[in-house]
Design an enzyme around this catalytic site. Structure first.
Site, PDB file in Angstrom:
ATOM      1  N   VAL A 146       0.825  -1.203   0.000  1.00  0.00           N
ATOM      2  CA  VAL A 146       0.000   0.000   0.000  1.00  0.00           C
ATOM      3  C   VAL A 146       0.864   1.261   0.000  1.00  0.00           C
ATOM      4  O   VAL A 146       0.426   2.330  -0.444  1.00  0.00           O
ATOM      5  CB  VAL A 146      -0.941  -0.021   1.224  1.00  0.00           C
ATOM      6  CG1 VAL A 146      -0.156   0.136   2.524  1.00  0.00           C
ATOM      7  CG2 VAL A 146      -2.039   1.017   1.130  1.00  0.00           C
ATOM      8  N   LYS A 147       2.086   1.154   0.487  1.00  0.00           N
ATOM      9  CA  LYS A 147       2.942   2.323   0.650  1.00  0.00           C
ATOM     10  C   LYS A 147       3.420   2.915  -0.678  1.00  0.00           C
ATOM     11  O   LYS A 147       3.911   4.050  -0.704  1.00  0.00           O
ATOM     12  CB  LYS A 147       4.146   1.972   1.521  1.00  0.00           C
ATOM     13  CG  LYS A 147       3.797   1.545   2.944  1.00  0.00           C
ATOM     14  CD  LYS A 147       3.208   2.682   3.749  1.00  0.00           C
ATOM     15  CE  LYS A 147       3.084   2.300   5.226  1.00  0.00           C
ATOM     16  NZ  LYS A 147       2.594   3.420   6.049  1.00  0.00           N
ATOM     17  N   ASP A 148       3.281   2.177  -1.772  1.00  0.00           N
ATOM     18  CA  ASP A 148       3.651   2.737  -3.069  1.00  0.00           C
ATOM     19  C   ASP A 148       2.893   4.030  -3.343  1.00  0.00           C
ATOM     20  O   ASP A 148       3.421   4.976  -3.929  1.00  0.00           O
ATOM     21  CB  ASP A 148       3.332   1.745  -4.197  1.00  0.00           C
ATOM     22  CG  ASP A 148       4.263   0.561  -4.237  1.00  0.00           C
ATOM     23  OD1 ASP A 148       5.139   0.451  -3.366  1.00  0.00           O
ATOM     24  OD2 ASP A 148       4.103  -0.278  -5.150  1.00  0.00           O
TER      25      ASP A 148
END
Length: 326
Positions: free
Chosen positions: A42-44
């Site tokens: 999700v951090k992308d």
């Protein structure tokens, strides 16, 4: 159609119904599977947004170095953005993080500085402090500071939230997510609550973290802070991205319960996910069994991929050594 680079592939991840681990739950449970992002987490989304916003503000200049404290996944997102845009990366990490995370960051060209876990955030050797010091020492460098950089929340308000609303056909009644920096849960929750103020938001915390007690009492209790093994959720600080007004309740999940649910998701749902994913699902289902009916639709975020945890969660010897399995 093709993408011009890997960062254009970020977002539009699938919403997948959980079928086997939902015993005792009447609600429909849907998982937002974020490992479909190119950096497998999700951090992308927020990593790219922090870089792009810094470029627009003139903070990040050509040939610059991105320096960040990370538990691994934000670093990966930043590294992919750096590759596409021509920057260098230096990441600080605590020594509790899995060796896979360290090696993955090195594989994509980043320099990794490993720091001790069991020190206070303000200690000069903490991974927060080391990142700040390197930023001061290295010219033409950018310290995104994912904890307090509100581009983190904005990324999820603009992308993840609308995706979930659309994919759930506007029928979502409850949203659950782990809470670390706070950007994911607060960005998504802000968008969802604007569509339907009645949507309940459940933050998943871990024992050893300050969030739950602070939400319930307004007290930052240092006695709540102690070492825990789960990676990616919980904090010993209050990041600016955590807007407690957007989170209706917190549920704490033990390291063991999170680990066991992670393995169940792989074996029973075919979702090869990371440790905090198991924590999020365990806590969300605990809430659902008590509060939700067959008319409810619960969406839970699965932040990352199981490849980050091969030496831990998916290693029987390690699990036995922790007392998680017999």
């Amino acid at each position: 159609m093709y993408f011009n680079n890997v960062i254009e592939a970020i977002g539009n991840t699938p919403l997948v119904k959980l079928n086997s681990v939902t015993d005792g739950v009447k609600a429909t449970v849907l998982a937002k599977v974020e490992y479909f992002n190119p950096g497998n987490s999700v951090k992308d989304r927020m990593a790219l947004r922090m870089v792009e916003d810094a470029e627009k503000a003139g903070i990040l200049k050509p040939g610059g170095t991105i320096i960040e404290g990370t538990s691994g996944n934000t670093g990966m997102g930043l590294a992919l953005a750096a590759i596409a845009k021509g920057y260098k990366c230096i990441f600080t990490m605590s020594d509790k993080q899995s060796p896979e995370k360290i090696n993955i960051l090195k594989a994509v060209g980043a320099e990794v500085v490993v720091c001790p876990t069991n020190v206070a955030p303000e200690h000069p050797d903490s991974y927060y402090s080391v990142a700040k010091r390197l930023n001061q020492e290295i010219t033409n460098s950018f310290y995104p500071n994912q904890y307090d950089n509100l581009s983190n929340t904005a990324a999820h308000y603009d992308t993840s939230g609308p995706e979930i609303w659309r994919q759930a056909d506007g029928k979502i009644t409850c949203f659950a997510s782990g809470v670390g920096t706070g950007g994911t849960i607060c960005g998504i929750s802000k968008f969802l609550k604007e569509q339907n103020a009645g949507i309940k938001v459940v933050g998943i915390d871990t024992y050893g973290s300050v969030f739950k007690k602070y939400k319930e009492t307004g007290i930052f209790d240092e006695e709540e802070i102690y070492p825990y093994a789960t990676e990616g959720i919980g904090e010993d600080i209050l990041p600016k991205n955590v807007n407690f007004d957007l989170i209706d309740t917190f549920i704490k999940v033990t390291d063991k319960d999170g680990a066991l649910m992670t393995r169940r998701l792989a074996k029973e749902e075919g979702l090869f996910v990371g440790w905090s994913c198991g924590s999020a699902v365990h806590g969300a289902l605990e809430y659902a069994r008590e509060h939700l009916t067959e008319d409810d639709v619960l969406v839970v975020v699965l932040p990352d991929h199981g490849t980050r945890y091969l030496a831990k969660i998916y290693n029987d010897d390690w699990m036995r050594a922790q007392g998680y399995i017999d």
